[in-house]
Design an enzyme around this catalytic site. Sequence first.
Site, PDB file in Angstrom:
ATOM      1  N   PRO A  16       0.986  -1.180  -0.043  1.00 11.43           N
ATOM      2  CA  PRO A  16       0.413   0.076  -0.112  1.00 11.43           C
ATOM      3  C   PRO A  16       0.743   1.344   0.095  1.00 11.43           C
ATOM      4  O   PRO A  16       1.643   1.748   0.853  1.00 11.43           O
ATOM      5  CB  PRO A  16      -0.886  -0.261   1.286  1.00 11.43           C
ATOM      6  CG  PRO A  16      -0.037  -0.899   2.339  1.00 11.43           C
ATOM      7  CD  PRO A  16       0.334  -1.847   0.774  1.00 11.43           C
ATOM      8  N   ASN A  17       0.243   2.548  -0.624  1.00 13.61           N
ATOM      9  CA  ASN A  17       0.332   3.836  -0.780  1.00 13.61           C
ATOM     10  C   ASN A  17       2.010   4.039  -1.620  1.00 13.61           C
ATOM     11  O   ASN A  17       2.614   4.481  -2.000  1.00 13.61           O
ATOM     12  CB  ASN A  17       1.188   4.160   0.451  1.00 13.61           C
ATOM     13  CG  ASN A  17       0.111   4.292   1.391  1.00 13.61           C
ATOM     14  OD1 ASN A  17      -0.679   5.244   1.127  1.00 13.61           O
ATOM     15  ND2 ASN A  17      -0.008   4.006   2.468  1.00 13.61           N
ATOM     16  N   ARG A  24       5.314  10.889  -2.271  1.00 13.18           N
ATOM     17  CA  ARG A  24       5.752  10.639  -0.927  1.00 13.18           C
ATOM     18  C   ARG A  24       6.353  11.082  -0.032  1.00 13.18           C
ATOM     19  O   ARG A  24       7.460  10.158  -0.663  1.00 13.18           O
ATOM     20  CB  ARG A  24       4.367   9.123  -0.966  1.00 13.18           C
ATOM     21  CG  ARG A  24       4.575   8.745   0.455  1.00 13.18           C
ATOM     22  CD  ARG A  24       4.569   7.081   0.300  1.00 13.18           C
ATOM     23  NE  ARG A  24       3.867   6.920   1.758  1.00 13.18           N
ATOM     24  CZ  ARG A  24       4.167   5.159   2.318  1.00 13.18           C
ATOM     25  NH1 ARG A  24       4.719   4.753   1.152  1.00 13.18           N
ATOM     26  NH2 ARG A  24       4.287   5.136   3.082  1.00 13.18           N
ATOM     27  N   TYR A  29      11.412   8.071   0.830  1.00  8.51           N
ATOM     28  CA  TYR A  29      11.540   7.722  -0.201  1.00  8.51           C
ATOM     29  C   TYR A  29      11.712   7.987  -1.462  1.00  8.51           C
ATOM     30  O   TYR A  29      12.344   6.926  -2.285  1.00  8.51           O
ATOM     31  CB  TYR A  29       9.910   6.806  -0.275  1.00  8.51           C
ATOM     32  CG  TYR A  29       9.383   6.602   1.220  1.00  8.51           C
ATOM     33  CD1 TYR A  29       9.839   5.529   1.416  1.00  8.51           C
ATOM     34  CD2 TYR A  29       8.467   7.472   1.001  1.00  8.51           C
ATOM     35  CE1 TYR A  29       9.060   5.202   2.934  1.00  8.51           C
ATOM     36  CE2 TYR A  29       7.262   6.762   2.811  1.00  8.51           C
ATOM     37  CZ  TYR A  29       7.981   5.783   3.303  1.00  8.51           C
ATOM     38  OH  TYR A  29       8.133   5.064   4.395  1.00  8.51           O
ATOM     39  N   ASN A  80       7.777  -5.753  -1.134  1.00 14.26           N
ATOM     40  CA  ASN A  80       7.632  -4.932  -0.371  1.00 14.26           C
ATOM     41  C   ASN A  80       5.759  -4.432   0.170  1.00 14.26           C
ATOM     42  O   ASN A  80       5.133  -3.777  -0.596  1.00 14.26           O
ATOM     43  CB  ASN A  80       8.299  -3.017  -0.658  1.00 14.26           C
ATOM     44  CG  ASN A  80       8.041  -2.954   0.341  1.00 14.26           C
ATOM     45  OD1 ASN A  80       7.898  -2.264   1.564  1.00 14.26           O
ATOM     46  ND2 ASN A  80       8.814  -1.147  -0.403  1.00 14.26           N
ATOM     47  N   ALA A  83       3.009  -1.159   4.638  1.00 13.20           N
ATOM     48  CA  ALA A  83       2.864  -0.542   5.985  1.00 13.20           C
ATOM     49  C   ALA A  83       2.268  -1.827   6.712  1.00 13.20           C
ATOM     50  O   ALA A  83       2.069  -2.158   7.749  1.00 13.20           O
ATOM     51  CB  ALA A  83       1.637   0.265   6.274  1.00 13.20           C
ATOM     52  N   GLU A 104      12.137  -9.693   1.842  1.00  7.87           N
ATOM     53  CA  GLU A 104      11.317  -8.455   1.271  1.00  7.87           C
ATOM     54  C   GLU A 104      12.402  -7.737   1.507  1.00  7.87           C
ATOM     55  O   GLU A 104      13.274  -7.555   1.515  1.00  7.87           O
ATOM     56  CB  GLU A 104      10.996  -8.633   2.926  1.00  7.87           C
ATOM     57  CG  GLU A 104      10.657  -7.737   3.592  1.00  7.87           C
ATOM     58  CD  GLU A 104      10.444  -7.663   5.486  1.00  7.87           C
ATOM     59  OE1 GLU A 104       9.347  -8.415   5.345  1.00  7.87           O
ATOM     60  OE2 GLU A 104      10.338  -6.770   5.768  1.00  7.87           O
ATOM     61  N   HIS A 106      12.917  -3.082   1.661  1.00  8.96           N
ATOM     62  CA  HIS A 106      12.262  -1.570   1.778  1.00  8.96           C
ATOM     63  C   HIS A 106      13.002  -0.718   1.549  1.00  8.96           C
ATOM     64  O   HIS A 106      13.849  -0.801   0.789  1.00  8.96           O
ATOM     65  CB  HIS A 106      11.927  -1.685   3.451  1.00  8.96           C
ATOM     66  CG  HIS A 106      11.038  -2.765   3.987  1.00  8.96           C
ATOM     67  ND1 HIS A 106       9.719  -2.356   4.226  1.00  8.96           N
ATOM     68  CD2 HIS A 106      11.984  -3.677   4.416  1.00  8.96           C
ATOM     69  CE1 HIS A 106       9.509  -3.413   4.837  1.00  8.96           C
ATOM     70  NE2 HIS A 106       9.949  -4.301   5.695  1.00  8.96           N
ATOM     71  N   ARG A 113      14.292   4.537  12.311  1.00 13.10           N
ATOM     72  CA  ARG A 113      12.510   5.272  11.801  1.00 13.10           C
ATOM     73  C   ARG A 113      12.304   4.988  13.278  1.00 13.10           C
ATOM     74  O   ARG A 113      12.657   4.499  14.504  1.00 13.10           O
ATOM     75  CB  ARG A 113      11.751   4.703  10.713  1.00 13.10           C
ATOM     76  CG  ARG A 113      12.965   4.811   9.481  1.00 13.10           C
ATOM     77  CD  ARG A 113      11.631   4.757   7.961  1.00 13.10           C
ATOM     78  NE  ARG A 113      11.010   5.975   8.312  1.00 13.10           N
ATOM     79  CZ  ARG A 113       9.756   5.821   6.973  1.00 13.10           C
ATOM     80  NH1 ARG A 113       9.826   4.357   6.469  1.00 13.10           N
ATOM     81  NH2 ARG A 113       8.524   6.760   7.442  1.00 13.10           N
TER      82      ARG A 113
HETATM   83  C1  DQA Z   1       7.956   0.342   3.367  1.00 10.96           C
HETATM   84  C2  DQA Z   1       8.425   1.129   4.782  1.00 10.96           C
HETATM   85  C3  DQA Z   1       7.104   1.232   5.560  1.00 10.96           C
HETATM   86  O1  DQA Z   1       7.018   1.441   7.331  1.00 10.96           O
HETATM   87  C4  DQA Z   1       6.425   2.031   5.430  1.00 10.96           C
HETATM   88  O2  DQA Z   1       4.783   2.108   5.503  1.00 10.96           O
HETATM   89  C5  DQA Z   1       6.351   1.822   3.635  1.00 10.96           C
HETATM   90  C6  DQA Z   1       7.062   2.702   2.903  1.00 10.96           C
HETATM   91  C7  DQA Z   1       9.598   0.770   2.939  1.00 10.96           C
HETATM   92  O3  DQA Z   1      10.167   0.718   1.599  1.00 10.96           O
HETATM   93  O4  DQA Z   1      10.514   1.654   3.390  1.00 10.96           O
HETATM   94  O5  DQA Z   1       5.096   2.192   3.711  1.00 10.96           O
HETATM   95  O6  DQA Z   1       7.532  -0.464   3.229  1.00 10.96           O
END
Ligand code: DQA
Length: 165
Positions: A16-17, A24, A29, A80, A83, A104, A106, A113
């Site tokens: 998501p997002n 964003r 990011y 990825n 959240a 995985e 990120h 963080r």
């Molecule tokens: C994320 C890190 C997560 O904590 C966050 O909620 C994201 C992006 C990253 O790629 O750094 O949406 O997965």
Amino acid sequence: MSTAPEPIRVLVLHGPNLNLLGTRNPTVYGRTTLAEIDAELAARARAAGAEVDAVQENDEGALIRAIHDAAARYDALVINPAAYTHTSVAIRDAIEAADLPAVEVHLSNIHARESFRAQSLTAPVCVGQISGFGARSYLLGLDAALAHVEGLRANAKRATDEPTS
Ligand code: DQA
């Protein structure tokens, strides 16, 4: 006669997002868009003789369905979970059930963080985690997935080539 190995097929799943990448929180990011990341992944896979598909979903259920479907069609998963990394037992269980090697990734370093981001429910069912290299985390994740599958294939070949006594 030796036959060419099957290309390694990798599914990249963005949670998501991540469709908002580029605008964003660019200080966290970066400014690279998801389309740019996917294009780089496709080019990297092509250069390695591999195949990659990339899918982004905002819904937990859609991500779970994509993981279920991936088991029959791909050799590895680069994910990825965004959240959901920190909250989703269901995605964790789907990765475990798919029995597909998963890496995985990120963009940000989740260990540097807020404390709630330091826990990943999904990492323990993955081969490993790459975190903190910005958009490059995905390319490192793809490289790791390809190297892992090559290792599995080499082991399987060694096992079938070994004479049985
Ligand atoms: C994320 C890190 C997560 O904590 C966050 O909620 C994201 C992006 C990253 O790629 O750094 O949406 O997965």
